[in-house]
Design a protein around this motif. Structure first.
Motif, PDB file in Angstrom:
ATOM      1  N   LEU B 308       0.836  -1.204   0.000  1.00 41.17           N
ATOM      2  CA  LEU B 308       0.000   0.000   0.000  1.00 41.17           C
ATOM      3  C   LEU B 308       0.866   1.247   0.000  1.00 41.17           C
ATOM      4  O   LEU B 308       0.623   2.192  -0.749  1.00 41.17           O
ATOM      5  CB  LEU B 308      -0.909  -0.066   1.237  1.00 41.17           C
ATOM      6  CG  LEU B 308      -1.874   1.051   1.545  1.00 41.17           C
ATOM      7  CD1 LEU B 308      -1.257   2.145   2.387  1.00 41.17           C
ATOM      8  CD2 LEU B 308      -2.504   1.643   0.284  1.00 41.17           C
ATOM      9  N   ALA B 311       2.314   1.862  -3.298  1.00 39.87           N
ATOM     10  CA  ALA B 311       1.328   2.417  -4.214  1.00 39.87           C
ATOM     11  C   ALA B 311       1.111   3.895  -3.929  1.00 39.87           C
ATOM     12  O   ALA B 311       0.874   4.688  -4.838  1.00 39.87           O
ATOM     13  CB  ALA B 311       0.019   1.657  -4.085  1.00 39.87           C
ATOM     14  N   ALA B 312       1.225   4.256  -2.646  1.00 35.94           N
ATOM     15  CA  ALA B 312       0.996   5.655  -2.282  1.00 35.94           C
ATOM     16  C   ALA B 312       2.212   6.518  -2.576  1.00 35.94           C
ATOM     17  O   ALA B 312       2.233   7.685  -2.226  1.00 35.94           O
ATOM     18  CB  ALA B 312       0.628   5.757  -0.803  1.00 35.94           C
ATOM     19  N   GLY B 313       3.245   5.921  -3.149  1.00 34.07           N
ATOM     20  CA  GLY B 313       4.370   6.733  -3.590  1.00 34.07           C
ATOM     21  C   GLY B 313       5.647   6.602  -2.786  1.00 34.07           C
ATOM     22  O   GLY B 313       6.563   7.392  -2.959  1.00 34.07           O
ATOM     23  N   THR B 391       2.309  -5.431  -6.321  1.00 37.78           N
ATOM     24  CA  THR B 391       1.190  -6.045  -7.041  1.00 37.78           C
ATOM     25  C   THR B 391       0.735  -7.317  -6.352  1.00 37.78           C
ATOM     26  O   THR B 391      -0.454  -7.588  -6.252  1.00 37.78           O
ATOM     27  CB  THR B 391       1.592  -6.351  -8.483  1.00 37.78           C
ATOM     28  OG1 THR B 391       2.817  -7.068  -8.453  1.00 37.78           O
ATOM     29  CG2 THR B 391       1.769  -5.085  -9.283  1.00 37.78           C
TER      30      THR B 391
ATOM     31  N   ASN C  49      -2.495  -2.291 -12.889  1.00 38.38           N
ATOM     32  CA  ASN C  49      -1.211  -2.121 -12.208  1.00 38.38           C
ATOM     33  C   ASN C  49      -0.167  -1.493 -13.118  1.00 38.38           C
ATOM     34  O   ASN C  49       0.681  -0.726 -12.667  1.00 38.38           O
ATOM     35  CB  ASN C  49      -0.694  -3.479 -11.694  1.00 38.38           C
ATOM     36  CG  ASN C  49      -1.479  -3.956 -10.483  1.00 38.38           C
ATOM     37  OD1 ASN C  49      -2.086  -3.144  -9.775  1.00 38.38           O
ATOM     38  ND2 ASN C  49      -1.494  -5.254 -10.247  1.00 38.38           N
ATOM     39  N   ARG C  81       3.696   8.103  -8.840  1.00 33.11           N
ATOM     40  CA  ARG C  81       2.561   7.491  -8.120  1.00 33.11           C
ATOM     41  C   ARG C  81       2.089   8.429  -7.025  1.00 33.11           C
ATOM     42  O   ARG C  81       0.914   8.585  -6.764  1.00 33.11           O
ATOM     43  CB  ARG C  81       2.982   6.160  -7.491  1.00 33.11           C
ATOM     44  CG  ARG C  81       3.105   5.016  -8.459  1.00 33.11           C
ATOM     45  CD  ARG C  81       3.094   3.679  -7.727  1.00 33.11           C
ATOM     46  NE  ARG C  81       4.217   3.507  -6.814  1.00 33.11           N
ATOM     47  CZ  ARG C  81       5.369   2.933  -7.143  1.00 33.11           C
ATOM     48  NH1 ARG C  81       5.552   2.465  -8.375  1.00 33.11           N
ATOM     49  NH2 ARG C  81       6.332   2.807  -6.266  1.00 33.11           N
ATOM     50  N   ASN C  82       3.072   9.027  -6.357  1.00 37.70           N
ATOM     51  CA  ASN C  82       2.772   9.883  -5.221  1.00 37.70           C
ATOM     52  C   ASN C  82       2.012  11.145  -5.625  1.00 37.70           C
ATOM     53  O   ASN C  82       1.083  11.567  -4.939  1.00 37.70           O
ATOM     54  CB  ASN C  82       4.081  10.240  -4.526  1.00 37.70           C
ATOM     55  CG  ASN C  82       3.853  11.010  -3.241  1.00 37.70           C
ATOM     56  OD1 ASN C  82       4.234  12.155  -3.129  1.00 37.70           O
ATOM     57  ND2 ASN C  82       3.185  10.356  -2.300  1.00 37.70           N
ATOM     58  N   PHE C  87      -4.738   5.384  -5.508  1.00 38.68           N
ATOM     59  CA  PHE C  87      -5.210   4.014  -5.627  1.00 38.68           C
ATOM     60  C   PHE C  87      -6.335   3.708  -4.650  1.00 38.68           C
ATOM     61  O   PHE C  87      -6.291   4.134  -3.492  1.00 38.68           O
ATOM     62  CB  PHE C  87      -4.060   3.027  -5.334  1.00 38.68           C
ATOM     63  CG  PHE C  87      -3.020   2.977  -6.424  1.00 38.68           C
ATOM     64  CD1 PHE C  87      -3.112   2.022  -7.424  1.00 38.68           C
ATOM     65  CD2 PHE C  87      -1.962   3.868  -6.435  1.00 38.68           C
ATOM     66  CE1 PHE C  87      -2.142   1.973  -8.413  1.00 38.68           C
ATOM     67  CE2 PHE C  87      -1.001   3.809  -7.426  1.00 38.68           C
ATOM     68  CZ  PHE C  87      -1.091   2.862  -8.418  1.00 38.68           C
ATOM     69  N   PHE C  89      -8.544   0.107  -3.439  1.00 36.34           N
ATOM     70  CA  PHE C  89      -8.523  -1.344  -3.603  1.00 36.34           C
ATOM     71  C   PHE C  89      -9.831  -1.972  -3.124  1.00 36.34           C
ATOM     72  O   PHE C  89     -10.533  -1.415  -2.279  1.00 36.34           O
ATOM     73  CB  PHE C  89      -7.362  -1.951  -2.810  1.00 36.34           C
ATOM     74  CG  PHE C  89      -6.045  -1.325  -3.154  1.00 36.34           C
ATOM     75  CD1 PHE C  89      -5.317  -1.773  -4.234  1.00 36.34           C
ATOM     76  CD2 PHE C  89      -5.545  -0.275  -2.390  1.00 36.34           C
ATOM     77  CE1 PHE C  89      -4.092  -1.193  -4.548  1.00 36.34           C
ATOM     78  CE2 PHE C  89      -4.329   0.310  -2.697  1.00 36.34           C
ATOM     79  CZ  PHE C  89      -3.605  -0.144  -3.772  1.00 36.34           C
ATOM     80  N   GLN C  90     -10.030  -3.206  -3.602  1.00 34.24           N
ATOM     81  CA  GLN C  90     -11.228  -3.928  -3.178  1.00 34.24           C
ATOM     82  C   GLN C  90     -11.229  -4.156  -1.664  1.00 34.24           C
ATOM     83  O   GLN C  90     -12.247  -4.005  -1.001  1.00 34.24           O
ATOM     84  CB  GLN C  90     -11.282  -5.281  -3.913  1.00 34.24           C
ATOM     85  CG  GLN C  90     -12.472  -6.116  -3.497  1.00 34.24           C
ATOM     86  CD  GLN C  90     -12.496  -7.455  -4.212  1.00 34.24           C
ATOM     87  OE1 GLN C  90     -11.623  -7.754  -5.022  1.00 34.24           O
ATOM     88  NE2 GLN C  90     -13.502  -8.251  -3.927  1.00 34.24           N
ATOM     89  N   HIS C  93      -7.269  -2.091   2.228  1.00 35.80           N
ATOM     90  CA  HIS C  93      -5.873  -2.017   2.646  1.00 35.80           C
ATOM     91  C   HIS C  93      -5.604  -0.810   3.542  1.00 35.80           C
ATOM     92  O   HIS C  93      -4.670  -0.052   3.323  1.00 35.80           O
ATOM     93  CB  HIS C  93      -4.935  -1.997   1.447  1.00 35.80           C
ATOM     94  CG  HIS C  93      -4.891  -3.312   0.739  1.00 35.80           C
ATOM     95  ND1 HIS C  93      -4.763  -4.508   1.419  1.00 35.80           N
ATOM     96  CD2 HIS C  93      -4.965  -3.644  -0.570  1.00 35.80           C
ATOM     97  CE1 HIS C  93      -4.763  -5.495   0.548  1.00 35.80           C
ATOM     98  NE2 HIS C  93      -4.895  -5.008  -0.669  1.00 35.80           N
ATOM     99  N   ARG C 154      -7.788   8.723   1.329  1.00 35.87           N
ATOM    100  CA  ARG C 154      -6.349   8.526   1.248  1.00 35.87           C
ATOM    101  C   ARG C 154      -5.884   8.677  -0.205  1.00 35.87           C
ATOM    102  O   ARG C 154      -4.831   9.234  -0.473  1.00 35.87           O
ATOM    103  CB  ARG C 154      -5.989   7.142   1.789  1.00 35.87           C
ATOM    104  CG  ARG C 154      -4.503   6.839   1.744  1.00 35.87           C
ATOM    105  CD  ARG C 154      -4.219   5.459   2.269  1.00 35.87           C
ATOM    106  NE  ARG C 154      -4.891   4.447   1.455  1.00 35.87           N
ATOM    107  CZ  ARG C 154      -5.039   3.185   1.826  1.00 35.87           C
ATOM    108  NH1 ARG C 154      -4.619   2.772   3.000  1.00 35.87           N
ATOM    109  NH2 ARG C 154      -5.653   2.328   1.031  1.00 35.87           N
TER     110      ARG C 154
END
Lengths: 414, 397, 221
Positions: B308, B311-313, B391, C49, C81-82, C87, C89-90, C93, C154
C-alpha cells in the motif's frame, strides 16, 4: 496420535531452519550456563570425596567478636584454644578434629621454587575425612602426640616434586623443617575449605607451641555426628558450651557469634554478616534470583520467536480452524513442537556443558577443580529445562488458541 | 515521518511489548558489563604511583608466639642485616600492608562535618626508594623524624585535594585529633599510591612513619619489601629464604615477587569481567538472532501495508528506512525504561566509588551499542521489505 | 493523458511462459471515467497495475502526460505514483493500527510536508468523503463502506489527477456500492479527476463514460 504430532513437528522445524536454529541456540546456551553454574555449586556443596560423610558433618569456620551494640566487630577464623576448649568438649559428637587453615609456603627443587599450601592437622582429621590414598597411610593420633615429622602430600605435589614417581620414603623441606612423606592422596579442590591443601603435617610440628594459646585466628574444626539426627543436638551442645566461654577481651568485645554449620550454612553465615543463626534462606533466594535474572532474557527471546513461529503459520492455522480443528489440537501440536525443541536444545546444551567444563578443568582456573556432570546436576538441569520450556511455550500457546480463524486467514494479528 | 511511525509503533505496543522488554533486559545486561569495563579502563588510565619491578615481599610469620617488642625488634634487625649483606639486595623497607594484598586498613573520619574515607599504611623511611614513590610536594620521611614530637604523615594528592583543596598542605595538621593523641602533621605529598593496583579506584591514602627501633610506640612492620638488583633471577629466592631461616629459625617466611602478585591481582579483578562479558556476549547474540527472526516475520506479515505504501508513492528507500526506524523506535522505548532505571544508581549514590562520569560513559556506550545491534538486526529484514512486490501484496486473492 | 502502446506482459519461469497481456493500445483523456471489465484472470488487474506504474510491462510503451515513463527508475515512478496517481482497492488495505486520519495522510508522508499541512489536507479529504466526524476512529470501528471512504480520502489527499480503483465495490453491499460510486462520480465531475476502475459488475460499469473489455489478455472492445 503422538506419532503424528511428532512427524509434523519435525517437518515444521526442518522447514523453518532459521527459527529452529535461533530456538536451539537460545535453549542450549541457557542450559549451558545453568549447568556450569549447577556443576559449580554441586562441586562446592555436594558430597564428594573426601567429604563423603558430609550429611553428618558440621564445621566451626568463623568466630565474630562484637561490642554490645555491634558497632565494633572482629571476624576471624577460630583459634586453637577456643576450639580445643569449647568444640572438642561437645559431648554428643562422635569425633572432633582441629586443624589449621591452609597457608602458602614453598619448597625448593634444584633451586626452583615450588609453591605449596600447607595445613597442620590432628589424627581425627583423617578419620572424619575419607581421603583416597594413592599410596601410604594418613597422619595418626600417635603421629600428632609424638610430634613426628611426617607429611601427607597430594597427587599434584607428587607430580611436581617427584615427576609422579612413588614418594614413599622421600622427604620434603619447608620453612627449614624436614618431613618424611608417609602418604599420597588425590587432589581436593580449593573451593572445599576443609580438605583442600597440598601438604598436610601434624599440628604438633609447629615451630613453637604459641598456637595453643590463641583464641582467634588460623584454625577450624570439623565435627562428626553419630547420625544425621544428632546434628541439632551438637548445635545445642555447642551453644551451651558457649555460655561458659571466657572471652579474651570482654570489655571491648563482650559478645561472641559463632556456630556449628554445614558448609552451605557457613556461606550463609558470612553473607548475613553477624546473625546469630545462619539463614540459608537468604543465600538460596540470592541464588534463585541470579538464576531468574539470567533466565529472563533468553526466555523472552524464546517467547518472541515462538510467537513469530506461530504468526508465520497464522494462515495455516486459520485454514485448519476453518476445517474444524479445535484450538486444543493446534495448541497440542505447538506444545509437542516446543517440547521436541527443548529436548534437542537440552541435549545440545548438555554436550556443550561437558566440553566447557572439561575446558575449565584443563585450564586449572580453580586449582584441582574437577567439574563433572552427575545425576544430581542432570536432574536439576532437566528440571530447569522443563520450566524454561513451559514458560516460553505457555504464553504463545495462549495467544495461538485465541487466534480468530478469519483474522488468522488474513495473516494478520494485532 | 517519525511522528507517524511513533504512532504506529505505539498503537502496536501490545505486539511490540515483548520486543521492548527484550531490549530492556538486553540493555540492563549490557549496561552492567559496560559499567564494569569502563570503570576498569577509567582506573587503568590513572597512574599507579609506584614501581613493582624487581621488588619482592617477605611476610614474616612469628608463629603466633607471644614475644616482647624489644626481642622482636632485635630479631628483625638481625634479619635486616642478613638481607643487606646480599649483593642482590639494593634496599630493604617495611610496611604493614603490602601492595596487591587482600588486607586493608581504612577509617572513616569526620572532617569539617564531612565523612572522609581514608586508607592508612605504616611504612619505613626506605619505602620511597624500594617502591620508587614520586614526591610532588614537601619531603619523604627521614631518619631524624625519629625524634619528632608529632606523628608525621605523607599523604597522596587525592587526600590533599579532599582536605586542603588548593592550599598547600605541608606543615599543616592532617585533621584534629582527640585529646591525648599525637597530632598528625603533613610533611609531604606523593603523586599516588594505589595499593589495589591499576584496576581499583583511586583512594585517599596516607602513610604514617614506622620505626624499626621504637619500643614505646612499637610500629615495627611485619612485612618487608626488598628492591633487587635488575637481573636477579627467581633462583635467588632459595638462597634468601635459607639465610632468613638460619638467622631467625623460629619464624617462617613467605617470599613473593610483587610482579607475580600484580599479575594474579589483575586476574582476580578481570575474571568476573571476562566471565560476565562472555555470558553477556552470548545473551546478546541470542537476542540479536531472535530479533532478526521476529522482524523478518513482522515484515512478511505486513506485506499488505508495504504494498500500500509503495502504491501511495513510497520509494524503496522510504520502505527500508521505515522498517529500520521502527525497530530503532522500539529499541529507544525499551532503552528509555532501562535508562530511567539505571539513572537511579548515580542519583541515589548506591555504589559511590563509581563516579558519575563512569556511569554516564557506560550509559552512552550501552545505548550506542544497542542501537548498533538493532541496526545490524534490522538490515536484512528491511532489505527483505524492499523486495515485497506491491502487485502481489495488494492482490485481491 | 494516459497512452498505452502495444503493451505486453509475459510471466516467465524456467519451463513456462504465461501471457497475461498482449497488444493493448489504449488512450485515456483527462477527465474521463473509464471502466475495465473482464472475467477473473483476464488480465484486467495487471493492466490497471501497469497503468498505475506498480507493475512494469515486458513490452510496449506507457506514457503519462505525454512523457514515456516505462523506462523510469523506481524513484521517479514512486514520485509519479505519489503526485499523479491515487489508488483504491477492493480490500481497502487500511492499516489497522492507525486512526482514519493517520491512514489518510500516508501519501503526504512521502512529500516534504509539515505535520500541520498534512493534517489540514487529510481533514479536507475526509470532509470530501463525508467522514470528518470519524477522523480518530480505527478502521475496526468503521463499517465497510466507511472504510472504503477512508481509503478514497487517502487516494485523493494528494490531489492526484488520476484515480485507479481495483474493484472498489467488490466487498460492499449494493447500497454502500452506490454511495462509493457517487463519490467517484462527484470527484470525476467536480474536480476533473480521471478515474479508471476495474470491475466485473455490469451495473457499476454502466455508470462510467467508457467500458474497456479485456478477455484472455486481449482488448476486445
Amino acid at each position: 496420535m503422538i506419532r503424528n504430532y511428532l512427524l509434523v513437528a519435525v517437518k515444521v522445524l526442518w522447514r523453518r531452519k532459521f527459527f529452529t536454529f535461533i530456538s536451539l541456540f537460545g535453549i542450549s546456551f541457557t542450559l549451558l550456563v545453568l549447568t556450569v553454574a549447577t556443576s559449580f555449586l554441586d562441586h562446592t556443596f555436594g558430597p564428594h570425596a573426601p567429604e563423603l560423610k558430609q550429611d553428618r558433618m558440621l564445621g566451626v569456620y568463623t568466630v565474630r567478636l562484637t561490642s554490645d551494640d555491634g558497632s565494633f566487630q572482629m571476624t576471624d577464623k577460630p583459634g586453637y584454644k577456643f576450639l580445643n576448649e569449647y568444640v572438642r568438649t561437645i559431648p554428643s559428637a562422635e569425633k572432633v578434629s582441629i586443624f589449621s587453615d591452609f597457608t602458602s609456603t614453598a619448597t625448593y627443587r634444584k633451586g626452583e621454587e615450588v609453591k605449596l599450601y600447607i595445613r597442620r592437622t590432628d589424627g581425627e582429621y583423617w578419620e572424619i575425612l575419607d581421603f583416597e590414598f594413592l599410596e601410604g597411610r594418613p597422619i595418626t593420633r600417635e603421629d600428632e602426640q609424638k610430634a613426628n615429622f611426617v607429611a601427607v602430600i597430594n597427587e599434584a605435589t607428587r607430580e611436581k616434586l617427584f615427576n609422579g614417581e612413588s614418594a614413599m620414603g622421600k622427604s620434603i623441606t619447608m620453612e627449614g623443617q624436614n618431613f618424611n612423606i608417609i602418604g599420597v592422596v588425590k587432589n581436593a579442590p580449593i573451593i572445599r575449605m576443609t580438605p583442600f591443601s597440598d601438604v598436610w603435617v601434624p599440628l604438633s610440628t609447629f615451630k613453637t607451641s604459641g598456637y595453643k594459646e590463641t583464641f582467634t585466628g588460623g584454625f577450624m574444626a570439623a565435627i562428626l555426628a553419630k547420625s544425621e539426627q544428632d546434628l541439632d543436638l551438637i548445635r545445642s551442645d555447642f551453644k551451651a558450651n558457649l555460655t561458659k566461654v571466657q572471652l579474651p577481651d570482654p570489655k571491648k568485645f563482650p559478645r561472641i557469634l559463632t556456630g556449628a554449620d554445614t558448609y552451605f550454612e557457613s556461606f550463609a553465615r558470612n553473607l548475613e554478616g553477624g546473625a546469630d543463626d545462619p539463614r540459608t534462606g537468604t543465600l538460596i533466594s540470592i541464588l534463585v534470583l541470579l538464576a531468574v535474572m539470567f533466565i529472563i532474557l533468553p526466555t523472552i527471546n524464546l517467547v518472541n520467536i515462538n510467537i513469530s513461529r506461530i504468526m508465520e503459520r497464522a494462515s495455516e492455522i486459520g485454514v485448519r480452524k476453518a476445517f474444524g480443528a479445535s484450538s486444543l489440537t493446534l495448541v497440542g501440536q505447538f506444545i509437542v513442537e516446543n517440547i521436541l525443541l527443548t529436548i534437542i536444545g537440552g541435549l545440545l546444551g548438555f554436550i556443550l556443558s561437558s566440553l566447557v567444563l572439561s575446558y575449565i578443568n584443563n585450564t586449572g582456573w580453580i586449582p584441582y577443580a574437577q567439574f563433572g556432570l552427575n545425576y544430581r546436576i542432570f536432574i536439576y538441569a532437566f528440571l530447569m529445562m522443563i520450566i524454561f520450556g513451559i514458560i516460553s511455550g505457555v504464553y504463545p500457546a495462549w495467544r495461538m488458541s485465541r487466534l480468530h480463524p478469519v483474522e488468522a486467514l488474513k495473516g494478520g494479528m494485532k | 515521518m517519525i511522528r507517524h511511525l511513533l504512532k504506529l509503533t505505539w498503537n502496536r505496543k501490545r505486539s511490540n511489548f515483548l520486543i521492548m522488554l527484550e531490549i530492556f533486559f538486553a540493555f540492563l545486561v549490557l549496561y552492567v558489563v559496560t559499567t564494569l569495563g569502563v570503570f576498569y579502563v577509567d582506573n587503568y588510565n590513572k597512574p599507579l604511583g609506584f614501581s613493582y619491578e624487581n621488588v619482592w615481599s617477605i611476610v614474616m610469620d612469628t608463629q603466633q608466639q607471644s614475644i616482647a617488642p624489644q626481642q622482636k625488634i632485635e630479631k628483625t634487625q638481625q634479619l635486616l642485616l642478613a638481607l643487606k649483606s646480599f649483593d642482590e639486595v639494593e634496599e630493604v623497607g617495611g610496611m604493614f600492608i603490602l601492595p596487591f594484598s587482600a588486607p586493608d586498613y581504612n577509617n572513616n573520619y569526620r572532617i569539617n562535618g564531612r565523612k572522609v574515607s581514608v586508607h592508612i599504611n605504616t611504612v619505613t623511611d626506605e619505602l620511597k626508594d624500594v617502591l620508587d614513590l614520586k614526591i610532588t610536594r614537601g619531603r619523604w620521611f627521614e631518619k631524624s623524624d625519629e625524634a619528632a614530637k608529632a606523628n608525621l604523615v605523607v599523604i597522596n594528592e587525592s587526600l590533599s585535594k579532599e582536605l586542603f583543596g588548593d592550599q598547600d598542605p605541608i606543615g599543616k595538621p592532617l585533621f584534629e585529633v582527640g585529646p591525648g593523641e599525637k597530632e598528625k602533621i603533613v610533611v609531604g605529598v606523593i603523586a599516588e599510591f594505589r595499593k589495589n593496583g591499576e584496576l581499583a579506584p583511586l583512594t585517599n591514602y596516607f602513610f604514617e612513619r614506622a620505626s624499626m627501633y621504637d619500643t614505646v610506640n612499637f610500629t615495627l612492620p611485619s612485612q618487608l619489601v626488598i628492591k633487587l638488583r635488575p637481573g636477579t633471577t627467581a633462583q635467588f629466592e632459595e638462597k634468601l629464604v635459607t639465610r632468613l631461616q638460619n638467622t631467625v629459625g623460629e619464624w617462617s617466611y613467605e617470599v613473593e615477587s610483587l610482579a607475580e602478585a600484580h599479575r594474579s591481582h589483575l586476574l582476580f579483578y578481570l575474571t568476573p569481567l571476562i566471565v560476565l562479558g562472555i555470558i553477556a556476549a552470548f545473551l546478546i547474540l541470542g537476542v540479536s538472532l531472535g530479533l532478526i527472526g521476529v522482524i523478518w516475520q513482522n515484515v512478511t506479515a505486513r506485506a499488505n501495508e508495504i504494498g500500500l505504501r509503495r502504491a501511495a508513492g513510497a520509494t524503496l528507500t522510504h520502505i527500508f528506512t521505515q522498517i529500520l526506524l521502527e525497530l530503532l523506535l522500539i529499541a529507544s522505548l525499551g532503552m528509555l525504561l532501562g535508562v530511567l532505571l539505571v539513572m537511579q544508581f548515580p542519583l541515589l549514590g548506591i555504589i559511590d566509588f563509581i563516579s558519575a562520569k563512569v556511569y554516564m560513559t557506560a550509559l552512552v556506550i550501552s545505548v550506542v551499542f544497542i542501537y548498533l545491534v538493532a541496526i545490524i538486526c534490522g538490515l536484512y529484514p528491511s532489505w527483505l521489505a524492499t523486495k515485497v512486490q506491491p502487485t502481489e501484496a495488494l492482490h485481491a486473492e | 493523458m494516459i497512452q498505452l502502446e502495444n503493451i505486453e506482459k509475459v510471466y516467465r519461469t524456467d519451463t513456462l511462459e504465461t501471457v497475461a497481456l498482449s497488444g493493448i493500445n489504449l488512450s485515456i483523456r483527462k477527465g474521463e471515467f473509464v471502466s475495465i471489465m473482464g472475467p477473473s484472470g483476464s488480465g484486467k488487474s495487471t493492466l490497471l497495475n501497469i497503468i498505475g506504474l506498480l507493475d512494469v510491462a515486458t513490452g510496449g510503451k506507457v506514457s503519462l502526460n505525454e512523457k514515456v515513463v516505462s523506462s523510469h527508475k523506481d524513484r521517479d515512478l514512486a514520485n509519479l505514483r505519489n503526485r499523479e496517481l491515487g489508488f483504491i482497492f477492493q480490500k481497502f488495505h487500511l492499516i489497522n493500527d492507525l486512526r482514519a486520519i493517520d491512514n489518510v495522510e500516508i501519501p503526504l508522508l512521502y512529500r516534504n510536508m509539515s505535520y500541520k499541512e498534512r493534517r489540514k489536507m487529510a481533514e479536507e479529504a475526509l470532509e470530501k468523503v463525508g467522514l470528518i466526524s470519524r477522523t480518530s476512529h480505527f478502521p475496526s470501528q468503521l463499517s465497510g463502506g466507511q472504510q472504503q471512504r477512508v481509503a478514497i480520502a487517502r487516494a485523493i489527499v494528494g490531489k492526484p489527477k488520476i484515480l485507479l480503483a481495483d474493484e472498489p465495490t467488490g466487498n460492499l453491499d449494493s447500497q454502500m456500492s452506490d454511495e462509493i460510486m457517487n463519490i467517484l462520480k462527484e470527484l470525476n465531475q467536480q474536480e476533473q479527476t480521471t478515474v479508471i476502475m476495474v470491475t466485473h459488475d455490469k451495473r457499476m460499469a454502466d455508470m462510467t463514460d467508457r467500458i474497456i473489455r479485456i478477455f484472455d489478455g486481449r482488448q476486445v472492445a
